[in-house]
Design a protein around this motif. Sequence first.
Motif, PDB file in Angstrom:
ATOM      1  N   ALA A 229      -4.746 -13.120  -7.627  1.00 50.28           N
ATOM      2  CA  ALA A 229      -6.009 -12.632  -7.092  1.00 50.28           C
ATOM      3  C   ALA A 229      -7.173 -13.163  -7.922  1.00 50.28           C
ATOM      4  CB  ALA A 229      -6.031 -11.109  -7.083  1.00 50.28           C
ATOM      5  N   ARG A 230      -8.296 -13.343  -7.273  1.00 56.36           N
ATOM      6  CA  ARG A 230      -9.540 -13.703  -7.954  1.00 56.36           C
ATOM      7  C   ARG A 230     -10.627 -12.746  -7.466  1.00 56.36           C
ATOM      8  NH1 ARG A 230     -12.475 -18.540  -9.436  1.00 56.36           N
ATOM      9  NH2 ARG A 230     -14.369 -17.714 -10.440  1.00 56.36           N
ATOM     10  N   LEU A 231     -11.104 -11.897  -8.362  1.00 57.50           N
ATOM     11  CA  LEU A 231     -12.078 -10.872  -8.020  1.00 57.50           C
ATOM     12  C   LEU A 231     -13.432 -11.221  -8.618  1.00 57.50           C
ATOM     13  CD1 LEU A 231      -9.251  -9.488  -7.707  1.00 57.50           C
ATOM     14  CD2 LEU A 231     -10.371  -7.356  -8.350  1.00 57.50           C
ATOM     15  N   GLU A 232     -14.477 -11.176  -7.789  1.00 60.12           N
ATOM     16  CA  GLU A 232     -15.816 -11.503  -8.264  1.00 60.12           C
ATOM     17  C   GLU A 232     -16.833 -10.534  -7.671  1.00 60.12           C
ATOM     18  OE1 GLU A 232     -16.863 -13.683 -10.469  1.00 60.12           O
ATOM     19  OE2 GLU A 232     -14.854 -14.462 -10.853  1.00 60.12           O
ATOM     20  N   PRO A 233     -17.756  -9.994  -8.513  1.00 61.23           N
ATOM     21  CA  PRO A 233     -18.819  -9.147  -7.964  1.00 61.23           C
ATOM     22  C   PRO A 233     -19.816  -9.990  -7.185  1.00 61.23           C
ATOM     23  CG  PRO A 233     -19.194  -9.547 -10.295  1.00 61.23           C
ATOM     24  CD  PRO A 233     -17.862 -10.163  -9.971  1.00 61.23           C
ATOM     25  N   GLY A 234     -20.409  -9.394  -6.174  1.00 63.99           N
ATOM     26  CA  GLY A 234     -21.386 -10.113  -5.370  1.00 63.99           C
ATOM     27  C   GLY A 234     -22.488  -9.201  -4.900  1.00 63.99           C
ATOM     28  N   LEU A 235     -23.491  -9.798  -4.297  1.00 66.07           N
ATOM     29  CA  LEU A 235     -24.610  -9.062  -3.730  1.00 66.07           C
ATOM     30  C   LEU A 235     -25.122  -9.874  -2.557  1.00 66.07           C
ATOM     31  CD1 LEU A 235     -26.381  -6.520  -4.189  1.00 66.07           C
ATOM     32  CD2 LEU A 235     -27.982  -7.995  -5.431  1.00 66.07           C
ATOM     33  N   GLY A 236     -25.206  -9.258  -1.382  1.00 63.34           N
ATOM     34  CA  GLY A 236     -25.657  -9.990  -0.208  1.00 63.34           C
ATOM     35  C   GLY A 236     -24.500 -10.347   0.700  1.00 63.34           C
ATOM     36  N   ARG A 237     -24.621 -11.494   1.376  1.00 60.50           N
ATOM     37  CA  ARG A 237     -23.633 -11.872   2.383  1.00 60.50           C
ATOM     38  C   ARG A 237     -22.313 -12.291   1.731  1.00 60.50           C
ATOM     39  NH1 ARG A 237     -25.785 -16.121   6.637  1.00 60.50           N
ATOM     40  NH2 ARG A 237     -25.249 -17.589   4.967  1.00 60.50           N
ATOM     41  N   VAL A 238     -21.223 -11.643   2.144  1.00 65.17           N
ATOM     42  CA  VAL A 238     -19.914 -11.885   1.541  1.00 65.17           C
ATOM     43  C   VAL A 238     -19.473 -13.330   1.727  1.00 65.17           C
ATOM     44  CG1 VAL A 238     -17.465 -11.291   1.676  1.00 65.17           C
ATOM     45  CG2 VAL A 238     -19.180  -9.488   1.757  1.00 65.17           C
ATOM     46  N   ALA A 239     -19.725 -13.912   2.910  1.00 63.75           N
ATOM     47  CA  ALA A 239     -19.242 -15.265   3.214  1.00 63.75           C
ATOM     48  C   ALA A 239     -19.755 -16.287   2.216  1.00 63.75           C
ATOM     49  CB  ALA A 239     -19.649 -15.668   4.624  1.00 63.75           C
ATOM     50  N   ASP A 240     -21.013 -16.156   1.782  1.00 62.28           N
ATOM     51  CA  ASP A 240     -21.571 -17.115   0.825  1.00 62.28           C
ATOM     52  C   ASP A 240     -20.783 -17.102  -0.479  1.00 62.28           C
ATOM     53  OD1 ASP A 240     -23.663 -17.829   2.578  1.00 62.28           O
ATOM     54  OD2 ASP A 240     -24.832 -16.101   1.938  1.00 62.28           O
ATOM     55  N   HIS A 241     -20.486 -15.908  -0.980  1.00 60.75           N
ATOM     56  CA  HIS A 241     -19.730 -15.785  -2.231  1.00 60.75           C
ATOM     57  C   HIS A 241     -18.283 -16.249  -2.046  1.00 60.75           C
ATOM     58  CE1 HIS A 241     -22.927 -13.577  -4.291  1.00 60.75           C
ATOM     59  NE2 HIS A 241     -23.050 -12.823  -3.206  1.00 60.75           N
ATOM     60  N   LEU A 242     -17.698 -15.923  -0.898  1.00 64.51           N
ATOM     61  CA  LEU A 242     -16.296 -16.286  -0.662  1.00 64.51           C
ATOM     62  C   LEU A 242     -16.134 -17.799  -0.584  1.00 64.51           C
ATOM     63  CD1 LEU A 242     -13.465 -15.136  -0.171  1.00 64.51           C
ATOM     64  CD2 LEU A 242     -13.963 -15.177   2.276  1.00 64.51           C
ATOM     65  N   VAL A 243     -17.050 -18.470   0.095  1.00 64.83           N
ATOM     66  CA  VAL A 243     -16.990 -19.934   0.183  1.00 64.83           C
ATOM     67  C   VAL A 243     -17.172 -20.560  -1.201  1.00 64.83           C
ATOM     68  CG1 VAL A 243     -18.230 -21.956   1.041  1.00 64.83           C
ATOM     69  CG2 VAL A 243     -17.676 -20.081   2.604  1.00 64.83           C
ATOM     70  N   ALA A 244     -18.108 -20.024  -1.986  1.00 65.06           N
ATOM     71  CA  ALA A 244     -18.319 -20.547  -3.342  1.00 65.06           C
ATOM     72  C   ALA A 244     -17.063 -20.354  -4.194  1.00 65.06           C
ATOM     73  CB  ALA A 244     -19.513 -19.851  -3.989  1.00 65.06           C
ATOM     74  N   LEU A 245     -16.407 -19.207  -4.031  1.00 62.53           N
ATOM     75  CA  LEU A 245     -15.180 -18.938  -4.783  1.00 62.53           C
ATOM     76  C   LEU A 245     -14.070 -19.902  -4.368  1.00 62.53           C
ATOM     77  CD1 LEU A 245     -14.319 -16.807  -6.886  1.00 62.53           C
ATOM     78  CD2 LEU A 245     -13.373 -15.463  -5.003  1.00 62.53           C
ATOM     79  N   ALA A 246     -13.966 -20.176  -3.068  1.00 60.88           N
ATOM     80  CA  ALA A 246     -12.956 -21.120  -2.583  1.00 60.88           C
ATOM     81  C   ALA A 246     -13.205 -22.516  -3.136  1.00 60.88           C
ATOM     82  CB  ALA A 246     -12.968 -21.146  -1.051  1.00 60.88           C
ATOM     83  N   GLU A 247     -14.457 -22.897  -3.255  1.00 57.29           N
ATOM     84  CA  GLU A 247     -14.778 -24.212  -3.820  1.00 57.29           C
ATOM     85  C   GLU A 247     -14.439 -24.268  -5.304  1.00 57.29           C
ATOM     86  OE1 GLU A 247     -18.852 -24.626  -2.710  1.00 57.29           O
ATOM     87  OE2 GLU A 247     -18.387 -25.343  -0.685  1.00 57.29           O
ATOM     88  N   GLU A 248     -14.708 -23.181  -6.024  1.00 54.82           N
ATOM     89  CA  GLU A 248     -14.350 -23.140  -7.440  1.00 54.82           C
ATOM     90  C   GLU A 248     -12.847 -23.256  -7.645  1.00 54.82           C
ATOM     91  OE1 GLU A 248     -15.864 -19.833  -9.653  1.00 54.82           O
ATOM     92  OE2 GLU A 248     -17.869 -20.001  -8.771  1.00 54.82           O
ATOM     93  N   GLU A 249     -12.085 -22.670  -6.746  1.00 56.76           N
ATOM     94  CA  GLU A 249     -10.631 -22.691  -6.852  1.00 56.76           C
ATOM     95  C   GLU A 249     -10.019 -23.974  -6.286  1.00 56.76           C
ATOM     96  OE1 GLU A 249      -8.482 -20.690  -8.234  1.00 56.76           O
ATOM     97  OE2 GLU A 249      -9.862 -19.133  -8.899  1.00 56.76           O
ATOM     98  N   HIS A 250     -10.843 -24.833  -5.694  1.00 57.96           N
ATOM     99  CA  HIS A 250     -10.384 -26.110  -5.127  1.00 57.96           C
ATOM    100  C   HIS A 250      -9.261 -25.900  -4.110  1.00 57.96           C
ATOM    101  CE1 HIS A 250     -12.838 -28.107  -8.131  1.00 57.96           C
ATOM    102  NE2 HIS A 250     -12.234 -27.418  -9.076  1.00 57.96           N
ATOM    103  N   VAL A 251      -9.430 -24.910  -3.228  1.00 58.08           N
ATOM    104  CA  VAL A 251      -8.398 -24.655  -2.230  1.00 58.08           C
ATOM    105  C   VAL A 251      -8.511 -25.669  -1.090  1.00 58.08           C
ATOM    106  CG1 VAL A 251      -8.342 -22.200  -2.793  1.00 58.08           C
ATOM    107  CG2 VAL A 251      -9.757 -22.974  -0.892  1.00 58.08           C
ATOM    108  N   ASP A 252      -7.413 -25.832  -0.370  1.00 62.33           N
ATOM    109  CA  ASP A 252      -7.370 -26.752   0.765  1.00 62.33           C
ATOM    110  C   ASP A 252      -7.780 -26.066   2.066  1.00 62.33           C
ATOM    111  OD1 ASP A 252      -6.180 -28.611  -1.041  1.00 62.33           O
ATOM    112  OD2 ASP A 252      -4.231 -27.658  -0.675  1.00 62.33           O
ATOM    113  N   VAL A 253      -7.449 -24.771   2.167  1.00 65.96           N
ATOM    114  CA  VAL A 253      -7.702 -24.023   3.392  1.00 65.96           C
ATOM    115  C   VAL A 253      -8.176 -22.617   3.033  1.00 65.96           C
ATOM    116  CG1 VAL A 253      -6.736 -23.133   5.555  1.00 65.96           C
ATOM    117  CG2 VAL A 253      -5.882 -25.271   4.618  1.00 65.96           C
ATOM    118  N   LEU A 254      -9.214 -22.174   3.705  1.00 62.49           N
ATOM    119  CA  LEU A 254      -9.699 -20.800   3.581  1.00 62.49           C
ATOM    120  C   LEU A 254      -9.291 -20.052   4.850  1.00 62.49           C
ATOM    121  CD1 LEU A 254     -11.419 -18.546   2.270  1.00 62.49           C
ATOM    122  CD2 LEU A 254     -13.434 -19.597   3.322  1.00 62.49           C
TER     123      LEU A 254
END
Length: 432
Positions: A229-254
């Motif tokens: 799991a990767r847990l991160e606090p956020g504020l505002g639109r969830v999708a923006d933070h989730l996409v940024a987290l996926a990019e940090e993790e270098h995933v192939d598919v979200l």
Amino acid sequence: MNIACTTNFSDASRRACETAALLARRMDASLLVVHALPGNVARTFGERAREAVQSALQEEARRLETVSGVSVEPVVLTGEAEKTLSALVTERDLKLVVSAAPREETPFLGLGGTVDRMAQALTVPFLVVRESEALEAWARGERPLRVMVGLDRSRPYEVARDWVKALSHFGPLEVVGGRIFWVSEEAKRLGLVHPRSYKDVSLDLREALEREADSLLEPLRMPGVTVRARLEPGLGRVADHLVALAEEEHVDVLVVGTHHRKALARLWSVSQHARRLASMSVVSVPVLTAEQGAVKEPPRVRAVLATTDFTEPGDRAVAYAFALTPPGGTVHLLHVEPADASPEAVQAARRQLELRVPETEQEGRHKVELSVLKGDDVAGVITQAAERYCVDLLCLGTHGRTGVSRAVLGSVAQQVMARSDRPAVTVRMPRA
């Protein structure tokens, strides 16, 4: 099994079709390559337009068969892409639809465009392909697929997780559960001290959220799948933070679940914004897929919370908690004292809880956790404790009051069930 890939004969569509063909081979499926001819074009140019599209599709099908070795069927539809494709899903029992992502220069990143409309209309998982090399390498058996699934306690997460679990049968996966949380909201839900800022995550809060994430990801722990799991606090639109987290993790598919929100509710749609903003491929899994789908696995009960006020109904709830918890599981026994209770009263209540542990538990069939908490809002204390302990089931005793006495005195069990979305068993005394 059938899957489909849409094409408008662009370079991006050709690449998405190649990816779909390799996935079909990996999944032992047949592939339909589909183009929707707009109704106005069909009316203006008639059969000539349809013949031209059919010829181009047949050529594309032959190319894809050469690339992948799977059976590819060309299909020409006439009308609006999302409506005709939705009908094809039902007619041919499609299990997955694949499409290329909108071009980067598309206005508003494709908002309201063909891909967006298809995602809103389809009742099966929808894969929007970007950076297809990783998907193709996994389909050829060259490497595990790195997947992030949007993680929270919701029905969309469950259907997304179940789709990832089904995907694991076709090849190895490295799964990251991405959880974006609002600190103050989670602290309130769990009954913990409120933070001073949206990034101020206490140790207790992080540990509670990690326990919850571990429980939510448990169904994915199987051979061939690594999970974290990767847990991160956020504020505002969830999708923006989730996409940024996926990019940090270098995933192939979200992978995200979707409720198919309409009108203004789409402003908060994680799946819609993820499809538009992500730099990697995105799969959106409709909740409707699961509601219509095959038999689901029965839920696993690993932790049960039983509350008692030391009356007979409460003590019967304790007994039922031990009966319902499988060997090796955890039983949390909870009693709530008033907010102004003395330390001596709390200690005496704890001794009473100890007396309610059955003698058979000396053999260690269950892990037993005892808690005496203080608060005047008894139902609130119980609900927050259930969240912190991440239990699968609550056992609550009830006095069975009815009529005026119930309306005046209220029912703690009733209040807990109204506030909590966790399954609950209420235990009443047998009639005299």
